[in-house]
Enzyme design. Sequence first.
Site, short mmCIF file in Angstrom:
data_model
loop_
_atom_site.label_atom_id
_atom_site.label_comp_id
_atom_site.label_asym_id
_atom_site.label_seq_id
_atom_site.Cartn_x
_atom_site.Cartn_y
_atom_site.Cartn_z
NE ARG A 139 29.18 31.39 35.38
CZ ARG A 139 29.06 30.92 36.62
NH1 ARG A 139 29.72 31.48 37.61
NH2 ARG A 139 28.32 29.85 36.85
CD GLU A 190 36.27 30.88 35.19
OE1 GLU A 190 35.84 29.78 35.60
OE2 GLU A 190 35.80 31.95 35.55
CG HIS A 242 34.91 30.02 39.04
ND1 HIS A 242 34.31 30.01 37.83
CD2 HIS A 242 33.89 30.11 39.94
CE1 HIS A 242 32.99 30.09 37.96
NE2 HIS A 242 32.72 30.14 39.26
#
Length: 359
Positions: free
Chosen positions: A276, A305, A324
């Site tokens: 993360r 993000e 991601h």
Amino acid sequence: MWGSRMALRRLQKIAVAPLSIKEGIASNVQREMSTLQRVYVTRQIPPEGLKILKESGQVQFELWDSDDVPVSRAELLKKVKGVDGLLCVLTEKIDAELLDAAGPNLKVLSTMSVGFDHLSLDELKKRGIRVGYTPEVLTDAVAELTVALLLTTSRRLVEATHEAKTGGWGTWRTLWLCGHELANSTVGILGLGRIGVAIAERLAPFKVKKFIYTDVAPRPELAKAINAEYVSFDELAKQSDFLAVCCALTPETKEICNKELFSKMKNTSIFINTSRGGVVNQEDLYEALAAGQIAGAGLDVTVPEPLPTNHPLFTLKNCVILPHIASASYTTRNAMSALAANNLLLGLRGEPMIKELKL
Ligand SMILES: O=C(O)C(=O)CO
């Protein structure tokens, strides 16, 4: 779209039935629909999970029918009102406000993710809401991507393709685009779980000399599988030629990778994060990369993000940033979708989920 295949089949039968029978069946269907548990799905999840929900005959569900645009907060707060179950992805913040909006019917939350930092676990626990998540099914995909990102960063593949395409490729040069190799290296893992083990298993054939790890406590069972040595956080920083972050984001790990850590790392080290973004202080990482305190970083996760395209990290040649995608293989995303759907249905039936978080 509220739906269930069984209800749909019955509705299809109605279309060919004589009028009086049709009316009778219609009222049965209505009765049956009203006994089905209501579920909201916050994303158009991969087909395997949707199929399980549709064919269950257990729930009527409404879906945010897009994968490109997330459901807005306002819409989500409206849609969750009165639902029995909620299936979400990691972009939805499940907090007190949302749980209050859902109301007391909500019994089960199923997230299509292994990470659960988007969930207020205390609030869920307080309300007795059970929580399903999707560990294990994504381990291989995440480990594979981590290895790909590590090699891309350490062997400078993004810079190299850019040079080849844009005329930077002159004569063969002795030190041009040199990187750092895995052979004889020490690989450090911050947070040893299934994913860390799977990464180490994949890296071992590259002739890594030594695996080290740190965690809140030694994890001998996991470490044995990869012959990894437990070290302190400081030693992890000092010894690692490659440091892979695999820990969950919790209040304890928030920005644990900061200037203190980077200042102890070798200037030849490569930092990789596929867990993360919140575990990293990005300003400190930028400084460390720009100053050459560490050699490179590969990030699959950032804060926020998406990372804005004008973010300073994008200006650095020694920083590779992915959007991601660690678990993004068709097989894995379908498996996550199916597991999230099954967790939800089992939870709503009051049965043990396949993967349930202990709150
Ligand atoms: O599952 C998760 O937590 C992810 O980050 C995406 O796979």
